[in-house]
Design a protein around this motif. Structure first.
Motif, PDB file in Angstrom:
ATOM      1  N   PHE A 150       0.839  -1.204   0.000  1.00 36.99           N
ATOM      2  CA  PHE A 150       0.000   0.000   0.000  1.00 36.99           C
ATOM      3  C   PHE A 150       0.873   1.252   0.000  1.00 36.99           C
ATOM      4  O   PHE A 150       0.485   2.281   0.532  1.00 36.99           O
ATOM      5  N   GLY A 151       2.090   1.158  -0.541  1.00 33.87           N
ATOM      6  CA  GLY A 151       2.992   2.300  -0.578  1.00 33.87           C
ATOM      7  C   GLY A 151       3.694   2.577   0.739  1.00 33.87           C
ATOM      8  O   GLY A 151       4.341   3.598   0.897  1.00 33.87           O
ATOM      9  N   HIS A 152       3.599   1.660   1.711  1.00 34.18           N
ATOM     10  CA  HIS A 152       4.191   1.831   3.031  1.00 34.18           C
ATOM     11  C   HIS A 152       5.157   0.687   3.310  1.00 34.18           C
ATOM     12  O   HIS A 152       4.942  -0.448   2.876  1.00 34.18           O
ATOM     13  N   TYR A 153       6.216   0.960   4.053  1.00 36.46           N
ATOM     14  CA  TYR A 153       7.200  -0.049   4.428  1.00 36.46           C
ATOM     15  C   TYR A 153       6.535  -1.088   5.314  1.00 36.46           C
ATOM     16  O   TYR A 153       5.881  -0.750   6.302  1.00 36.46           O
ATOM     17  N   LEU A 154       6.678  -2.379   4.965  1.00 38.21           N
ATOM     18  CA  LEU A 154       6.004  -3.465   5.674  1.00 38.21           C
ATOM     19  C   LEU A 154       6.998  -4.527   6.113  1.00 38.21           C
ATOM     20  O   LEU A 154       7.882  -4.925   5.348  1.00 38.21           O
ATOM     21  N   ILE A 155       6.823  -4.997   7.335  1.00 41.42           N
ATOM     22  CA  ILE A 155       7.467  -6.201   7.837  1.00 41.42           C
ATOM     23  C   ILE A 155       6.318  -7.094   8.292  1.00 41.42           C
ATOM     24  O   ILE A 155       5.543  -6.696   9.169  1.00 41.42           O
ATOM     25  N   GLY A 156       6.156  -8.259   7.676  1.00 39.66           N
ATOM     26  CA  GLY A 156       4.989  -9.062   8.011  1.00 39.66           C
ATOM     27  C   GLY A 156       5.200 -10.540   7.810  1.00 39.66           C
ATOM     28  O   GLY A 156       6.201 -10.978   7.227  1.00 39.66           O
ATOM     29  N   HIS A 157       4.232 -11.309   8.297  1.00 41.36           N
ATOM     30  CA  HIS A 157       4.299 -12.759   8.139  1.00 41.36           C
ATOM     31  C   HIS A 157       2.919 -13.383   8.314  1.00 41.36           C
ATOM     32  O   HIS A 157       2.288 -13.206   9.353  1.00 41.36           O
ATOM     33  N   PRO A 158       2.432 -14.103   7.289  1.00 45.97           N
ATOM     34  CA  PRO A 158       1.240 -14.919   7.462  1.00 45.97           C
ATOM     35  C   PRO A 158       1.687 -16.341   7.802  1.00 45.97           C
ATOM     36  O   PRO A 158       2.808 -16.746   7.483  1.00 45.97           O
ATOM     37  N   GLY A 159       0.827 -17.100   8.445  1.00 47.39           N
ATOM     38  CA  GLY A 159       1.202 -18.468   8.737  1.00 47.39           C
ATOM     39  C   GLY A 159       0.047 -19.279   9.268  1.00 47.39           C
ATOM     40  O   GLY A 159      -1.012 -18.746   9.583  1.00 47.39           O
ATOM     41  N   LEU A 160       0.270 -20.595   9.345  1.00 42.63           N
ATOM     42  CA  LEU A 160      -0.753 -21.472   9.896  1.00 42.63           C
ATOM     43  C   LEU A 160      -0.106 -22.705  10.501  1.00 42.63           C
ATOM     44  O   LEU A 160       1.009 -23.084  10.154  1.00 42.63           O
ATOM     45  N   ILE A 161      -0.808 -23.278  11.428  1.00 41.34           N
ATOM     46  CA  ILE A 161      -0.434 -24.532  12.075  1.00 41.34           C
ATOM     47  C   ILE A 161      -1.736 -25.198  12.488  1.00 41.34           C
ATOM     48  O   ILE A 161      -2.763 -24.526  12.595  1.00 41.34           O
ATOM     49  N   SER A 162      -1.713 -26.453  12.732  1.00 39.97           N
ATOM     50  CA  SER A 162      -2.914 -27.242  13.027  1.00 39.97           C
ATOM     51  C   SER A 162      -3.984 -26.470  13.793  1.00 39.97           C
ATOM     52  O   SER A 162      -3.835 -26.197  14.978  1.00 39.97           O
ATOM     53  N   GLY A 163      -5.053 -26.120  13.083  1.00 36.92           N
ATOM     54  CA  GLY A 163      -6.201 -25.494  13.725  1.00 36.92           C
ATOM     55  C   GLY A 163      -6.172 -23.988  13.859  1.00 36.92           C
ATOM     56  O   GLY A 163      -7.145 -23.384  14.287  1.00 36.92           O
ATOM     57  N   PHE A 164      -5.079 -23.350  13.502  1.00 40.58           N
ATOM     58  CA  PHE A 164      -4.964 -21.898  13.672  1.00 40.58           C
ATOM     59  C   PHE A 164      -4.268 -21.277  12.467  1.00 40.58           C
ATOM     60  O   PHE A 164      -3.414 -21.901  11.851  1.00 40.58           O
ATOM     61  N   CYS A 165      -4.608 -20.036  12.140  1.00 39.54           N
ATOM     62  CA  CYS A 165      -3.865 -19.287  11.133  1.00 39.54           C
ATOM     63  C   CYS A 165      -3.850 -17.815  11.541  1.00 39.54           C
ATOM     64  O   CYS A 165      -4.657 -17.366  12.350  1.00 39.54           O
ATOM     65  N   ALA A 166      -2.884 -17.080  11.004  1.00 39.10           N
ATOM     66  CA  ALA A 166      -2.692 -15.695  11.438  1.00 39.10           C
ATOM     67  C   ALA A 166      -2.005 -14.881  10.351  1.00 39.10           C
ATOM     68  O   ALA A 166      -1.398 -15.421   9.427  1.00 39.10           O
ATOM     69  N   ALA A 167      -2.101 -13.580  10.483  1.00 36.81           N
ATOM     70  CA  ALA A 167      -1.342 -12.639   9.661  1.00 36.81           C
ATOM     71  C   ALA A 167      -0.930 -11.487  10.576  1.00 36.81           C
ATOM     72  O   ALA A 167      -1.749 -10.967  11.333  1.00 36.81           O
ATOM     73  N   ILE A 168       0.349 -11.143  10.528  1.00 32.76           N
ATOM     74  CA  ILE A 168       0.859 -10.016  11.298  1.00 32.76           C
ATOM     75  C   ILE A 168       1.536  -9.079  10.313  1.00 32.76           C
ATOM     76  O   ILE A 168       2.487  -9.462   9.632  1.00 32.76           O
ATOM     77  N   LEU A 169       1.026  -7.863  10.194  1.00 29.56           N
ATOM     78  CA  LEU A 169       1.577  -6.852   9.289  1.00 29.56           C
ATOM     79  C   LEU A 169       2.012  -5.650  10.120  1.00 29.56           C
ATOM     80  O   LEU A 169       1.187  -5.002  10.758  1.00 29.56           O
ATOM     81  N   ARG A 170       3.312  -5.369  10.111  1.00 26.61           N
ATOM     82  CA  ARG A 170       3.858  -4.237  10.878  1.00 26.61           C
ATOM     83  C   ARG A 170       4.302  -3.159   9.902  1.00 26.61           C
ATOM     84  O   ARG A 170       5.071  -3.428   8.984  1.00 26.61           O
ATOM     85  N   TYR A 171       3.823  -1.960  10.095  1.00 30.80           N
ATOM     86  CA  TYR A 171       4.213  -0.790   9.317  1.00 30.80           C
ATOM     87  C   TYR A 171       4.951   0.143  10.269  1.00 30.80           C
ATOM     88  O   TYR A 171       4.353   1.077  10.814  1.00 30.80           O
ATOM     89  N   PRO A 172       6.247  -0.102  10.524  1.00 29.91           N
ATOM     90  CA  PRO A 172       6.959   0.630  11.573  1.00 29.91           C
ATOM     91  C   PRO A 172       7.027   2.139  11.356  1.00 29.91           C
ATOM     92  O   PRO A 172       6.959   2.895  12.321  1.00 29.91           O
TER      93      PRO A 172
END
Length: 108
Positions: free
Chosen positions: A26-48
């Motif tokens: 989105f034109g902004h500096y991003l440090i992030g990680h999506p992921g999943l493991i048995s039964g759970f999933c997540a996305a963490i997007l950091r725009y410092p």
């Protein structure tokens, strides 16, 4: 090396370091990680540079036959992208643009 270009597919134009994707979103500096493991999933997007963090956590249910509601099938990264767009004053259906370009575009 601590940071190196991601070597495969869609993410080949991004960098990857210590388990985090590093790019412009989105034109902004991003440090992030999506992921999943048995039964759970997540996305963490950091725009410092913007002092903004978007975290989406989901308990995954087994596929249920006949589910047609798209809100029940949205993955955390789609939700995180929509929340990121809103935080930057863009429509939630905006498309993030990679490090190769700047800004974001609205879905067509």
């Amino acid at each position: 090396p601590a940071v190196e270009p991601w070597q495969q597919g869609l993410y080949s134009r991004h960098k990857y370091g210590y388990g985090w994707f590093i790019t412009r979103w989105f034109g902004h500096y991003l440090i992030g990680h999506p992921g999943l493991i048995s039964g759970f999933c997540a996305a963490i997007l950091r725009y410092p540079e913007d002092h903004t963090v978007v975290i989406v956590l989901e308990n995954m249910e087994p596929e249920l036959e006949g589910i047609t509601d798209p809100d029940l099938k949205a993955d955390p990264m789609t939700i995180a992208n929509g929340l990121s767009a809103i935080s930057f004053g863009l429509p939630p259906d905006s498309v993030p643009v990679s490090a190769m370009t700047s800004g974001a575009t609205r879905k067509k």
